[in-house]
Design an enzyme around this catalytic site. Structure first.
Site, short mmCIF file in Angstrom:
data_model
loop_
_atom_site.label_atom_id
_atom_site.label_comp_id
_atom_site.label_asym_id
_atom_site.label_seq_id
_atom_site.Cartn_x
_atom_site.Cartn_y
_atom_site.Cartn_z
N SER A 148 0.88 -1.18 0.00
CA SER A 148 0.00 0.00 0.00
C SER A 148 0.91 1.22 0.00
O SER A 148 2.11 1.10 0.29
CB SER A 148 -0.85 -0.02 1.28
OG SER A 148 -1.42 1.25 1.56
N TYR A 161 -1.96 -0.86 10.38
CA TYR A 161 -2.00 -1.06 8.92
C TYR A 161 -0.67 -0.64 8.30
O TYR A 161 -0.09 -1.35 7.48
CB TYR A 161 -3.16 -0.23 8.34
CG TYR A 161 -3.43 -0.48 6.87
CD1 TYR A 161 -4.10 -1.64 6.45
CD2 TYR A 161 -3.04 0.43 5.89
CE1 TYR A 161 -4.35 -1.88 5.11
CE2 TYR A 161 -3.29 0.20 4.55
CZ TYR A 161 -3.95 -0.96 4.15
OH TYR A 161 -4.20 -1.19 2.81
P1 NAD Z 1 -11.67 -5.82 -0.42
O1 NAD Z 1 -12.17 -5.74 0.96
O2 NAD Z 1 -12.53 -5.41 -1.57
O3 NAD Z 1 -11.14 -7.29 -0.74
C1 NAD Z 1 -10.32 -7.99 0.18
C2 NAD Z 1 -10.70 -9.46 0.10
O4 NAD Z 1 -9.78 -10.16 0.94
C3 NAD Z 1 -12.10 -9.76 0.58
O5 NAD Z 1 -12.79 -10.58 -0.35
C4 NAD Z 1 -11.88 -10.49 1.89
O6 NAD Z 1 -12.87 -11.46 2.19
C5 NAD Z 1 -10.51 -11.13 1.67
N1 NAD Z 1 -9.82 -11.40 2.92
C6 NAD Z 1 -9.62 -10.57 3.96
N2 NAD Z 1 -9.00 -11.19 4.95
C7 NAD Z 1 -8.78 -12.46 4.54
C8 NAD Z 1 -8.19 -13.58 5.13
N3 NAD Z 1 -7.73 -13.55 6.38
N4 NAD Z 1 -8.12 -14.73 4.41
C9 NAD Z 1 -8.62 -14.79 3.16
N5 NAD Z 1 -9.21 -13.75 2.55
C10 NAD Z 1 -9.31 -12.60 3.24
O7 NAD Z 1 -10.32 -4.97 -0.39
P2 NAD Z 1 -9.35 -4.40 -1.54
O8 NAD Z 1 -9.42 -2.93 -1.48
O9 NAD Z 1 -9.55 -5.09 -2.82
O10 NAD Z 1 -7.97 -4.79 -0.87
C11 NAD Z 1 -7.11 -5.78 -1.37
C12 NAD Z 1 -5.72 -5.50 -0.87
O11 NAD Z 1 -5.31 -4.21 -1.33
C13 NAD Z 1 -5.56 -5.46 0.65
O12 NAD Z 1 -4.35 -6.09 1.00
C14 NAD Z 1 -5.50 -3.98 0.96
O13 NAD Z 1 -4.79 -3.71 2.13
C15 NAD Z 1 -4.79 -3.48 -0.27
N6 NAD Z 1 -4.96 -2.06 -0.56
C16 NAD Z 1 -6.19 -1.55 -0.81
C17 NAD Z 1 -6.30 -0.21 -1.09
C18 NAD Z 1 -7.62 0.45 -1.38
O14 NAD Z 1 -7.67 1.68 -1.47
N7 NAD Z 1 -8.71 -0.29 -1.55
C19 NAD Z 1 -5.17 0.61 -1.10
C20 NAD Z 1 -3.94 0.05 -0.83
C21 NAD Z 1 -3.83 -1.31 -0.57
#
Ligand code: NAD
Length: 255
Positions: A148, A161
């Protein structure tokens, strides 16, 4: 559909939503067989249905990435179905909204909240890499971990985080050093703000302030982030390892 990944097998954690689902679709569109992993069975199954409807091949796997046995089973199920593992996108993670101490300063965070964040966002990525590296040792492969902007800069009131995502960047570099000889490339991506369920609460609360600081003037679409992960897994990225790529609309460049 093109065939950059024809004959290859990709595994994506967090494949039931957001960036992970977009990556599953992008891998499948390029011809990969995709293991869609999520802690929510229905979410993984829904992604597989989308892939099947587009003519691709996918397997839904339910696993909690913080559970070592479940992670071993995840890789075993993928190999049992598709015969091997070529690419892994360790993307599952949680945001501050899921731990009870979200929005607090470091001194006010409960240890249970800290432990939950680190168990999923950092230990979970390590456990996935441990199982995937073992599966790739014989023939090589590519791993991408989702960090991130919080893996690059400090985000105030997001201590757990930020610590977890800095840890992911560090783990990525070490894995690249240790497994280059085995023909395994390991990289991280550092997304900025993407409108997904993970950011729903924070973008609702302070989306306007964030947008005002975003040079590109909008949040990312999940598929824009997924494209970088897929590229890093492709042969086009054959000389790229040990790197962490900002993909943030210029957010970090301003700081
Ligand atoms: P999201 O919530 O849409 O999707 C995350 C998915 O991961 C969900 O389907 C959830 O069920 C699954 N998940 C969570 N914990 C889990 C576990 N312990 N075991 C198995 N599955 C699990 O989120 P997203 O925004 O698509 O995030 C995906 C990644 O991107 C994450 O690592 C998040 O930290 C990172 N990220 C997101 C953003 C953002 O702005 N959305 C920015 C930077 C980084």
């Amino acid at each position: 559909m093109n065939d950059d990944f024809k004959g290859r097998v990709a595994l994506v954690t967090g494949g039931g939503s957001g960036i992970g689902r977009a990556a599953c679709l992008a891998f499948a569109q390029r011809g990969a067989a995709v293991a869609v992993v999520d802690r929510h069975a229905q979410a993984a199954a829904a992604t597989c249905e989308l892939i099947a409807a587009a003519g691709g091949q996918a397997l839904a796997i339910t696993a909690d990435i913080a559970d070592e046995d479940a992670v071993s089973r995840m890789v075993a199920e993928c190999i049992a179905r598709f015969g091997k593992l070529d690419c892994a996108f360790n993307n599952a993670g949680i945001g501050g909204a899921e731990i009870e101490s979200a929005g607090r300063k470091l001194g006010d965070i409960d240890k249970s909240a800290w432990d939950k964040m680190i168990a999923i966002n950092l230990t979970g990525v390590w456990l996935c890499m441990k199982a995937e590296l073992a599966a790739m040792q014989a023939h090589g492969g590519a791993i991408v971990n989702t960090a991130s902007i919080a893996g690059v800069i400090g985000l105030s009131r997001s201590g757990p985080y930020t610590a977890s995502k800095h840890g992911v960047v560090g783990l990525t570099k070490v894995a690249a050093l240790e497994y280059s000889e085995a023909g395994i490339r390991v990289n991280a991506i550092c997304p900025g703000y993407v409108a997904t369920p993970l950011t729903q609460a924070s973008l609702a609360a302070r989306g306007d302030k964030i947008l005002a600081r975003l040079p590109i003037g909008r949040f990312a679409e999940a598929n824009e982030i997924a494209e970088l992960a897929v590229w890093l897994c492709s042969d086009s990225a054959s000389y790229v390892t040990g790197s962490a790529y900002d993909i943030d609309g210029g957010y970090v460049a301003r700081i």
